[in-house]
Design an enzyme around this catalytic site. Structure first.
Site, PDB file in Angstrom:
ATOM      1  N   PHE A  87       0.975  -1.273  -0.211  1.00  0.00           N
ATOM      2  CA  PHE A  87       0.049  -0.058  -0.109  1.00  0.00           C
ATOM      3  C   PHE A  87       0.738   1.364   0.094  1.00  0.00           C
ATOM      4  O   PHE A  87       0.413   2.255   0.072  1.00  0.00           O
ATOM      5  CB  PHE A  87      -0.806   0.101   1.319  1.00  0.00           C
ATOM      6  CG  PHE A  87      -0.017  -0.251   2.513  1.00  0.00           C
ATOM      7  CD1 PHE A  87       0.347   1.015   3.249  1.00  0.00           C
ATOM      8  CD2 PHE A  87      -0.245  -1.407   3.173  1.00  0.00           C
ATOM      9  CE1 PHE A  87       0.853   0.836   4.329  1.00  0.00           C
ATOM     10  CE2 PHE A  87       0.528  -1.284   4.434  1.00  0.00           C
ATOM     11  CZ  PHE A  87       1.122  -0.209   5.092  1.00  0.00           C
ATOM     12  N   ARG A 137      -1.389   7.625  21.250  1.00  0.00           N
ATOM     13  CA  ARG A 137      -1.714   6.690  20.292  1.00  0.00           C
ATOM     14  C   ARG A 137      -3.162   6.067  21.182  1.00  0.00           C
ATOM     15  O   ARG A 137      -3.814   5.501  20.009  1.00  0.00           O
ATOM     16  CB  ARG A 137      -0.767   5.543  20.612  1.00  0.00           C
ATOM     17  CG  ARG A 137       0.631   5.709  19.935  1.00  0.00           C
ATOM     18  CD  ARG A 137       0.460   5.747  18.554  1.00  0.00           C
ATOM     19  NE  ARG A 137       0.271   4.222  17.938  1.00  0.00           N
ATOM     20  CZ  ARG A 137       0.350   4.046  16.504  1.00  0.00           C
ATOM     21  NH1 ARG A 137       0.727   5.075  15.584  1.00  0.00           N
ATOM     22  NH2 ARG A 137       0.249   2.814  16.231  1.00  0.00           N
ATOM     23  N   THR A 195      -4.882   1.509  13.890  1.00  0.00           N
ATOM     24  CA  THR A 195      -4.373   1.930  12.593  1.00  0.00           C
ATOM     25  C   THR A 195      -5.751   1.763  11.578  1.00  0.00           C
ATOM     26  O   THR A 195      -5.996   2.447  10.854  1.00  0.00           O
ATOM     27  CB  THR A 195      -3.313   1.212  12.100  1.00  0.00           C
ATOM     28  OG1 THR A 195      -2.223   1.187  12.878  1.00  0.00           O
ATOM     29  CG2 THR A 195      -3.007   1.378  10.756  1.00  0.00           C
ATOM     30  N   ARG A 215      -9.806   7.755  15.171  1.00  0.00           N
ATOM     31  CA  ARG A 215     -10.310   7.126  14.290  1.00  0.00           C
ATOM     32  C   ARG A 215     -11.395   6.445  14.495  1.00  0.00           C
ATOM     33  O   ARG A 215     -12.239   6.352  13.381  1.00  0.00           O
ATOM     34  CB  ARG A 215      -9.029   5.832  14.015  1.00  0.00           C
ATOM     35  CG  ARG A 215      -7.721   6.559  13.400  1.00  0.00           C
ATOM     36  CD  ARG A 215      -6.591   5.753  13.589  1.00  0.00           C
ATOM     37  NE  ARG A 215      -5.454   6.376  12.650  1.00  0.00           N
ATOM     38  CZ  ARG A 215      -4.169   5.856  12.846  1.00  0.00           C
ATOM     39  NH1 ARG A 215      -4.052   4.725  13.812  1.00  0.00           N
ATOM     40  NH2 ARG A 215      -3.286   6.477  12.203  1.00  0.00           N
ATOM     41  N   HIS A 263      -2.163  10.998  12.187  1.00  0.00           N
ATOM     42  CA  HIS A 263      -1.303  10.262  12.370  1.00  0.00           C
ATOM     43  C   HIS A 263      -0.442  10.559  13.788  1.00  0.00           C
ATOM     44  O   HIS A 263      -0.871  11.705  14.281  1.00  0.00           O
ATOM     45  CB  HIS A 263       0.069  10.568  11.643  1.00  0.00           C
ATOM     46  CG  HIS A 263       1.435  10.335  11.929  1.00  0.00           C
ATOM     47  ND1 HIS A 263       1.927   8.880  11.640  1.00  0.00           N
ATOM     48  CD2 HIS A 263       2.394  10.743  12.639  1.00  0.00           C
ATOM     49  CE1 HIS A 263       3.102   8.779  12.242  1.00  0.00           C
ATOM     50  NE2 HIS A 263       3.201   9.878  12.728  1.00  0.00           N
ATOM     51  N   GLU A 308      10.575  12.032  13.991  1.00  0.00           N
ATOM     52  CA  GLU A 308       9.411  12.507  13.013  1.00  0.00           C
ATOM     53  C   GLU A 308       9.493  14.144  13.327  1.00  0.00           C
ATOM     54  O   GLU A 308       9.437  14.751  12.449  1.00  0.00           O
ATOM     55  CB  GLU A 308       8.296  11.943  13.305  1.00  0.00           C
ATOM     56  CG  GLU A 308       8.224  10.475  12.962  1.00  0.00           C
ATOM     57  CD  GLU A 308       6.859   9.798  13.384  1.00  0.00           C
ATOM     58  OE1 GLU A 308       5.995  10.327  13.986  1.00  0.00           O
ATOM     59  OE2 GLU A 308       6.781   8.636  13.071  1.00  0.00           O
TER      60      GLU A 308
HETATM   61  P1  DAT Z   1      -0.145   3.949  12.238  1.00  0.00           P
HETATM   62  O1  DAT Z   1      -0.751   5.041  11.309  1.00  0.00           O
HETATM   63  O2  DAT Z   1      -1.364   3.619  13.061  1.00  0.00           O
HETATM   64  O3  DAT Z   1       1.228   4.149  12.816  1.00  0.00           O
HETATM   65  P2  DAT Z   1       1.043   2.241  10.436  1.00  0.00           P
HETATM   66  O4  DAT Z   1       2.478   3.060  10.925  1.00  0.00           O
HETATM   67  O5  DAT Z   1       1.537   0.882  10.462  1.00  0.00           O
HETATM   68  O6  DAT Z   1       0.074   2.644  11.234  1.00  0.00           O
HETATM   69  O7  DAT Z   1       1.101   2.801   8.954  1.00  0.00           O
HETATM   70  C1  DAT Z   1       0.856   4.026   8.505  1.00  0.00           C
HETATM   71  C2  DAT Z   1      -0.204   4.327   7.582  1.00  0.00           C
HETATM   72  O8  DAT Z   1      -0.068   3.640   6.638  1.00  0.00           O
HETATM   73  C3  DAT Z   1      -1.501   4.130   8.366  1.00  0.00           C
HETATM   74  O9  DAT Z   1      -2.027   5.202   9.255  1.00  0.00           O
HETATM   75  C4  DAT Z   1      -2.533   4.002   7.145  1.00  0.00           C
HETATM   76  C5  DAT Z   1      -1.630   3.241   6.156  1.00  0.00           C
HETATM   77  N1  DAT Z   1      -1.776   1.827   6.255  1.00  0.00           N
HETATM   78  C6  DAT Z   1      -1.376   0.986   7.151  1.00  0.00           C
HETATM   79  N2  DAT Z   1      -1.614  -0.289   7.004  1.00  0.00           N
HETATM   80  C7  DAT Z   1      -2.520  -0.223   5.629  1.00  0.00           C
HETATM   81  C8  DAT Z   1      -3.066  -1.226   4.650  1.00  0.00           C
HETATM   82  N3  DAT Z   1      -3.384  -2.520   5.193  1.00  0.00           N
HETATM   83  N4  DAT Z   1      -3.710  -0.600   3.751  1.00  0.00           N
HETATM   84  C9  DAT Z   1      -3.900   0.693   3.472  1.00  0.00           C
HETATM   85  N5  DAT Z   1      -3.038   1.477   4.084  1.00  0.00           N
HETATM   86  C10 DAT Z   1      -2.430   1.110   5.100  1.00  0.00           C
HETATM   87 MG    MG Z   2       3.173   4.142  12.445  1.00  0.00          MG
END
Ligand code: DAT
Ligand code: MG
Length: 201
Positions: free
Chosen positions: A108, A136, A142, A153, A166, A177
């Site tokens: 993705f 968080r 997520t 969310r 985020h 970050e």
């Molecule tokens: P978070 O934003 O909860 O820290 P992450 O760092 O794993 O989650 O992912 C960053 C972003 O990527 C998340 O907010 C949305 C997108 N994302 C994560 N998993 C996904 C998926 N399976 N399909 C589409 N977008 C995704």
């Molecule tokens: Mg993340």
């Protein structure tokens, strides 16, 4: 015991929550290692959270388009955290690829970057006791389909590809970050008049 307290005082004072002043380099290499591991521990257990801990929160393009910025800011203010940095910008692909570097191999990734660069975002730094872990929880899972009602969310989104906000996921991640999105001069050290009402420290 006294030594242990002193050690964590040093960690708090010189490292945690002060992204603009990464002062680890002032210590000899052997001590730096110890300090790093203490910080690492704090990211997983939050055993020694600092009242000046900081995190990066961003309202993503869907959140801005849907005029949710005010409500999201309100939740962090209401909880008792202090806003120390805020900017609105349209992020570049380069910045996003650094921010989401760990996800580069995910299927993705490209659609994530396309979405994150599709419109303005609002990036903020919030400060306060245990802010990384607490924010968080406030932001929620997520995947909005699994996010609890009452979380950002869980209240404002339905699909993982448009999850509104985020939040940094560790103290070290937050530091990385914050340095990516903000210059030190744009983070304000200011005293909240009601700080003794939100924490004893
Ligand atoms: P978070 O934003 O909860 O820290 P992450 O760092 O794993 O989650 O992912 C960053 C972003 O990527 C998340 O907010 C949305 C997108 N994302 C994560 N998993 C996904 C998926 N399976 N399909 C589409 N977008 C995704
Ligand atoms: Mg993340």
């Amino acid at each position: 015991m006294l030594q242990r307290r002193l050690f964590h005082k040093i960690v708090q004072q010189f490292y945690l929550g002060h992204p603009e002043t990464s002062r680890l380099s002032r210590f000899p290499p052997s001590l730096q290692l110890g300090l790093r591991s203490a910080c690492h521990r704090s990211k997983t257990t939050s055993a020694f959270p600092d009242v000046r801990e900081r995190t990066l929160i961003a309202v993503k393009p869907d959140g801005v388009q849907r005029r949710l910025v005010g409500q999201i800011i309100q939740r962090f203010e209401q909880r008792g955290f202090k806003l120390v940095g805020l900017r609105m910008l349209q992020a570049s692909e380069d910045l996003l690829s650094e921010h989401y570097g760990e996800l580069r191999t995910k299927s993705f990734y490209h659609s994530l970057v396309r979405y994150m660069t599709s419109g303005p975002i609002v990036v903020m730094v919030w400060e306060g006791h245990n802010v990384v872990q607490t924010s968080r929880s406030m932001v929620g899972h997520t995947n909005p389909a699994e996010a609890m009602a009452g979380t950002v969310r869980g209240d404002f989104s339905i699909h993982v590809s448009r999850n509104v906000v985020h939040a940094s996921d560790s103290v070290e991640g937050a530091q990385r970050e914050i340095q990516l999105w903000f210059q030190a001069k744009d983070l304000l050290d200011w005293d909240c008049n009601d700080k003794s009402s939100t924490s004893e420290k």
